[in-house]
Scaffold this motif. Structure first.
Motif, short mmCIF file in Angstrom:
data_model
loop_
_atom_site.label_atom_id
_atom_site.label_comp_id
_atom_site.label_asym_id
_atom_site.label_seq_id
_atom_site.Cartn_x
_atom_site.Cartn_y
_atom_site.Cartn_z
N MET A 1 -22.15 28.23 -29.85
CA MET A 1 -22.39 26.94 -30.11
C MET A 1 -24.02 26.62 -30.07
O MET A 1 -24.56 27.23 -29.08
CB MET A 1 -21.55 26.16 -29.24
CG MET A 1 -21.55 24.64 -29.62
SD MET A 1 -20.09 23.64 -28.76
CE MET A 1 -20.11 24.20 -27.16
N LYS A 2 -24.39 25.84 -31.01
CA LYS A 2 -26.02 25.60 -31.06
C LYS A 2 -26.23 24.18 -30.60
O LYS A 2 -25.53 23.11 -31.17
CB LYS A 2 -26.38 25.91 -32.34
CG LYS A 2 -27.89 25.84 -32.62
CD LYS A 2 -28.41 26.18 -33.85
CE LYS A 2 -28.61 25.14 -34.95
NZ LYS A 2 -28.92 25.56 -36.39
N ASN A 25 -26.36 18.98 -43.85
CA ASN A 25 -26.14 20.47 -43.57
C ASN A 25 -24.76 20.90 -43.48
O ASN A 25 -24.43 22.08 -43.98
CB ASN A 25 -26.70 20.72 -42.25
CG ASN A 25 -28.25 20.43 -42.41
OD1 ASN A 25 -28.82 20.38 -43.40
ND2 ASN A 25 -29.01 20.33 -41.18
N MET A 26 -23.84 20.09 -42.88
CA MET A 26 -22.39 20.71 -42.65
C MET A 26 -21.45 20.38 -44.10
O MET A 26 -20.32 20.59 -43.93
CB MET A 26 -21.74 20.25 -41.46
CG MET A 26 -22.56 20.86 -40.09
SD MET A 26 -22.59 22.41 -39.72
CE MET A 26 -20.73 22.80 -39.62
N PRO A 33 -11.72 14.87 -43.79
CA PRO A 33 -11.08 15.00 -42.44
C PRO A 33 -11.67 15.84 -41.59
O PRO A 33 -12.10 16.91 -41.97
CB PRO A 33 -9.56 15.41 -43.01
CG PRO A 33 -9.72 16.22 -43.98
CD PRO A 33 -10.90 15.61 -44.94
N LEU A 34 -11.45 15.46 -40.16
CA LEU A 34 -12.17 16.44 -39.37
C LEU A 34 -11.06 16.52 -38.18
O LEU A 34 -10.44 15.63 -37.71
CB LEU A 34 -13.41 15.85 -38.50
CG LEU A 34 -14.44 15.41 -39.44
CD1 LEU A 34 -15.88 14.63 -38.59
CD2 LEU A 34 -15.07 16.77 -39.83
N GLU A 35 -10.89 17.98 -37.71
CA GLU A 35 -10.07 18.42 -36.83
C GLU A 35 -10.43 18.10 -35.44
O GLU A 35 -11.79 18.86 -35.18
CB GLU A 35 -9.30 19.82 -37.21
CG GLU A 35 -8.08 20.08 -36.48
CD GLU A 35 -7.38 21.26 -37.03
OE1 GLU A 35 -6.19 21.47 -36.56
OE2 GLU A 35 -7.90 22.00 -37.77
N ILE A 36 -10.03 17.90 -34.53
CA ILE A 36 -10.35 17.70 -33.04
C ILE A 36 -10.08 18.75 -32.18
O ILE A 36 -8.71 18.76 -32.01
CB ILE A 36 -10.46 16.05 -32.55
CG1 ILE A 36 -10.87 15.17 -33.37
CG2 ILE A 36 -10.67 16.00 -31.15
CD1 ILE A 36 -10.55 13.77 -33.09
N GLU A 43 -15.33 20.25 -23.48
CA GLU A 43 -15.95 20.28 -24.56
C GLU A 43 -15.13 19.66 -25.61
O GLU A 43 -13.74 19.74 -25.66
CB GLU A 43 -16.54 21.55 -24.97
CG GLU A 43 -17.52 22.25 -24.33
CD GLU A 43 -18.12 23.33 -24.64
OE1 GLU A 43 -19.15 23.94 -24.27
OE2 GLU A 43 -17.10 23.96 -25.00
N ILE A 44 -15.53 18.82 -26.49
CA ILE A 44 -14.92 18.22 -27.79
C ILE A 44 -15.52 18.95 -28.82
O ILE A 44 -16.72 18.76 -29.26
CB ILE A 44 -14.99 16.77 -27.96
CG1 ILE A 44 -14.34 16.17 -26.48
CG2 ILE A 44 -14.48 16.26 -29.13
CD1 ILE A 44 -14.65 14.67 -26.46
N ILE A 45 -14.70 19.66 -29.90
CA ILE A 45 -15.32 20.24 -31.01
C ILE A 45 -14.62 19.65 -32.31
O ILE A 45 -13.46 19.57 -32.23
CB ILE A 45 -15.01 21.70 -30.60
CG1 ILE A 45 -15.58 22.47 -29.48
CG2 ILE A 45 -15.32 22.45 -32.16
CD1 ILE A 45 -14.80 23.64 -29.26
N LEU A 46 -15.65 19.26 -33.18
CA LEU A 46 -15.19 18.61 -34.48
C LEU A 46 -15.08 19.64 -35.56
O LEU A 46 -16.27 20.51 -35.60
CB LEU A 46 -16.07 17.53 -35.01
CG LEU A 46 -15.90 16.55 -33.80
CD1 LEU A 46 -16.71 15.22 -34.61
CD2 LEU A 46 -14.48 15.91 -33.82
#
Length: 181
Positions: A1-2, A25-26, A33-36, A43-46
């Motif tokens: 992760m950056k 950029n992404m 839709p974004l998955e959580i 940590e919360i990652i999208l």
């Protein structure tokens, strides 16, 4: 992760704004839709959700069946990248970003046919650079419930025929129905 060095506050409705630079950029567009995900470290990652990616195994087998029937390279893409390849070098396509013509076909919700373009057209890109070029290609968007979710691309060295179009159209329809179920 950056780490990005960007800090955002959550508003009173529990929302957080993803900065425009990161969205660009992404390749995250409004309505995507974004998955959580969460982990034990808090940590919360999208992650961008790809409905076609959910069907990757099915898409791969379907691409192989189409390739056997047409004897032409077949690619299946989600909104951002190629998720299945048959009849073409997988290392040149699988996981690569879709090219501008594929993106345009999906956004306009209409098929594109390219015949003998100068230097071939670009189906996929790797960091903005073309990965491979074909003399002809048919891009058929996959539309599920009115939204473009991917594309079926039939490529070749020779001209494409009406049968190629019908098969690509059928494939896009089947994949769209798989997403609705």
């Amino acid at each position: 992760m950056k780490a990005t060095g960007i800090v955002r506050r959550i508003d009173d409705l529990g929302r957080i704004v993803i900065p425009k630079e990161i969205r660009r950029n992404m390749r995250i567009r409004e309505g995507d839709p974004l998955e959580i995900f969460t982990n034990r470290d808090g940590e919360i990652i999208l992650k961008k959700y790809s409905p076609i990616g959910e069907l990757a195994d099915f898409a791969k087998e379907y691409a192989e069946a189409i390739n056997e029937a047409l004897n032409k390279p077949v690619l299946i893409a989600d909104r951002d990248s190629i998720v299945a390849v048959s009849g073409a070098p997988k290392k040149d396509f699988l996981g690569k970003s879709v090219g501008h013509l594929v993106e345009r076909s999906m956004s306009e919700r209409c098929p594109f046919v390219m015949e003998n373009p100068d230097n071939g057209s670009i189906v996929a890109e790797d960091r903005g650079e073309p990965t491979y070029r074909f003399n002809s290609e048919l891009i058929m968007p996959i539309i599920a419930q009115g939204d473009p979710i991917g594309a079926v691309v039939v490529c070749g060295a020779e001209s494409l025929e009406e049968a190629d179009r019908k098969v690509a159209q059928s494939a896009a329809g089947v994949l769209a129905r798989q997403m609705i179920q």
